[in-house]
Design an enzyme around this catalytic site. Sequence first.
Site, short mmCIF file in Angstrom:
data_model
loop_
_atom_site.label_atom_id
_atom_site.label_comp_id
_atom_site.label_asym_id
_atom_site.label_seq_id
_atom_site.Cartn_x
_atom_site.Cartn_y
_atom_site.Cartn_z
N ASP A 227 0.74 -1.35 0.11
CA ASP A 227 -0.16 0.03 -0.10
C ASP A 227 0.82 1.14 -0.06
O ASP A 227 1.78 1.13 0.80
CB ASP A 227 -0.95 0.11 1.29
CG ASP A 227 -1.96 0.93 1.12
OD1 ASP A 227 -2.88 1.07 0.56
OD2 ASP A 227 -2.04 2.00 2.04
N GLU A 320 1.72 -0.66 -4.98
CA GLU A 320 0.39 0.22 -5.36
C GLU A 320 1.34 1.70 -5.44
O GLU A 320 1.51 2.38 -4.29
CB GLU A 320 -0.49 0.47 -4.23
CG GLU A 320 -1.56 1.40 -4.77
CD GLU A 320 -1.98 2.34 -3.57
OE1 GLU A 320 -3.18 3.02 -3.71
OE2 GLU A 320 -1.65 2.50 -2.53
#
Length: 598
Positions: A227, A320
């Site tokens: 993330d 990401e």
Amino acid sequence: MTVESAPDSVRPASLAEPTIPGTEWWRTAVIYQIYPRSFADSNGDGVGDLEGIMRRLPALAELGIDAIWLSPFVRSPQKDAGYDVSDYCDVDPIFGTLSDFDELLAEAHALRLRVIVDIVPNHTSDQHRWFQEALAAPEGSVERDRYIFRDGKGKNGNTPPNNWESVFGGGMWNRVTRPDGTPGQWYLHIFDASQPDLNWENRWVRDQFEAILRFWLDRGVDGFRVDVAHGMIKEAGLPDYTPPVETGSMGGTTAIADPAALDPAALDRAALAPDSALPKLEPKPIPSPPYWGQPAVHEIWREWHRVLEQYPGDRVLCAEAWVDPLSKMALWVRPDEMSQAFNFDYMFTEWNALEQRAVIDRSIDAFSAVGAPSTWVLSNHDVVRHASRLALTAESPQGAGIGPSSPGQPDPVLGLRRARAASSVMLALPGSSYLYQGEELGLPEVIDLPDAARQDPTWFRTRGEKYGRDGCRVPIPWESDAPAYGFNDTGASWLPQPDEWATLARDAQVGVPGSTLELYRSALALRREFALASGMVEWLDGYGPHVLALRNGVVTVIANLGPIAVELPVGGDIILTSEKITGGALPSETTVWIRTDS
Ligand code: NOJ
């Protein structure tokens, strides 16, 4: 943090065998994103769970995917649906237990599905023990240095340390109160105030995350989706920054293609021109904000790469990272760093043949320059589902969700038709594709959620100005005639499901020729049969400005993105069509795969 190893019995012996470098499984895999809150709910409390996922795994194996990626299921106060972690090494009780996870992993491996878990290293929850210790510790302490605390500016330090704005709206700094009640320092949070950013310049933080990676690798996971991989290092001195343009969904800067190259006459000329004459529509690079894409992040990926290398089999790290242009993004996936990065440039490319072709070329060029496969993705839990997004008009604020009062409401019939055509192109491309749960059912964005049901922090932090991401997170329908469409058996659902979803439920589509589910199933089977994921794109010219035509091995893919039918080539067997085809014409907004054998 509890660090426990998985018993040998749950280690996936059969999937752990290493392959020859360059042929690792993730290079060609179709990876299906499960958003645990909304996938399947075994205990009927309205929130999905690990047991629910386990029961539905056979349906995924049958779909023909290679791996699942689980969005966070670890302990969290759920202020940002699990992306606010309070313990990285335990399962949140709303999702189950660690032994449920071990069982799920073993079951997935038994079905030959790999399992990728989400790791959230940029920030913790404010309820994490580390942050609570930092709050309790004095200014300048080692505990405070694990996060980004700074004195405020101006009189009495009343002004935040800089002007940065949170991705979710409002400022990026919150002020804490000292034990004596006086205002203290400020801490940085790129996202919600309940998600304080960690200080990745701090060796202690890095060591903690190495232990967390090992905790999950020891249990047998096949890799991590990382993330906010682009946000972990901030520019020294934390200088002020004012964004030049509207930001993308997760705060990435939006690339702007050269407007001159988008002139319609130029598009027509280009489409009729030979390959070499095509403009590449390189997006104009936008200076990187001081909190995104800083070069020092690469050192972290090299360390993580070395950790994964110590484990048997081929484990994957997927970034990401909202980074432009793609050539910069590709630096994340050099051979000693991560394995893959989400291709958000592709996701946000207009439904326009020339732009689609350009982004496909750009992606393959950029990633292959560093020896990595391109990824392809059209939907995820942060963006408007592509069955709606592809029919949005220019005035829709698609980066921030859509709701009942958004301008340019999408036409659902057109949106689904385009989504089916787009997915049929994506699944024919070489590299690895990511699917988001429910796209195989053709689910649209849920636009008319009642305000009171909305839960995305974006909605609250912008005081309802931006709808946020709830519309793509509604629990998915399994059975048309069951409570909560089979999401559970009580009918409870943390976000309300629309009445029209009965016809989209999985059981209403299984075995039905022409259904979106059967389209995905066929595409995945053919992709495997013809090894499209390890093939190459060869463009075919002469079909006109609104058509994408390519050959990948023996499969010719023709997508008509324009308003009128185009003539199909003579010969070959049609093996896949995103819409019904009659006669020798390819209708508008339709993709066809033709086996040519030559
Ligand atoms: C990206 C995740 O995909 C998103 O859902 C989350 O809100 C932010 N990162 C913050 O963790």
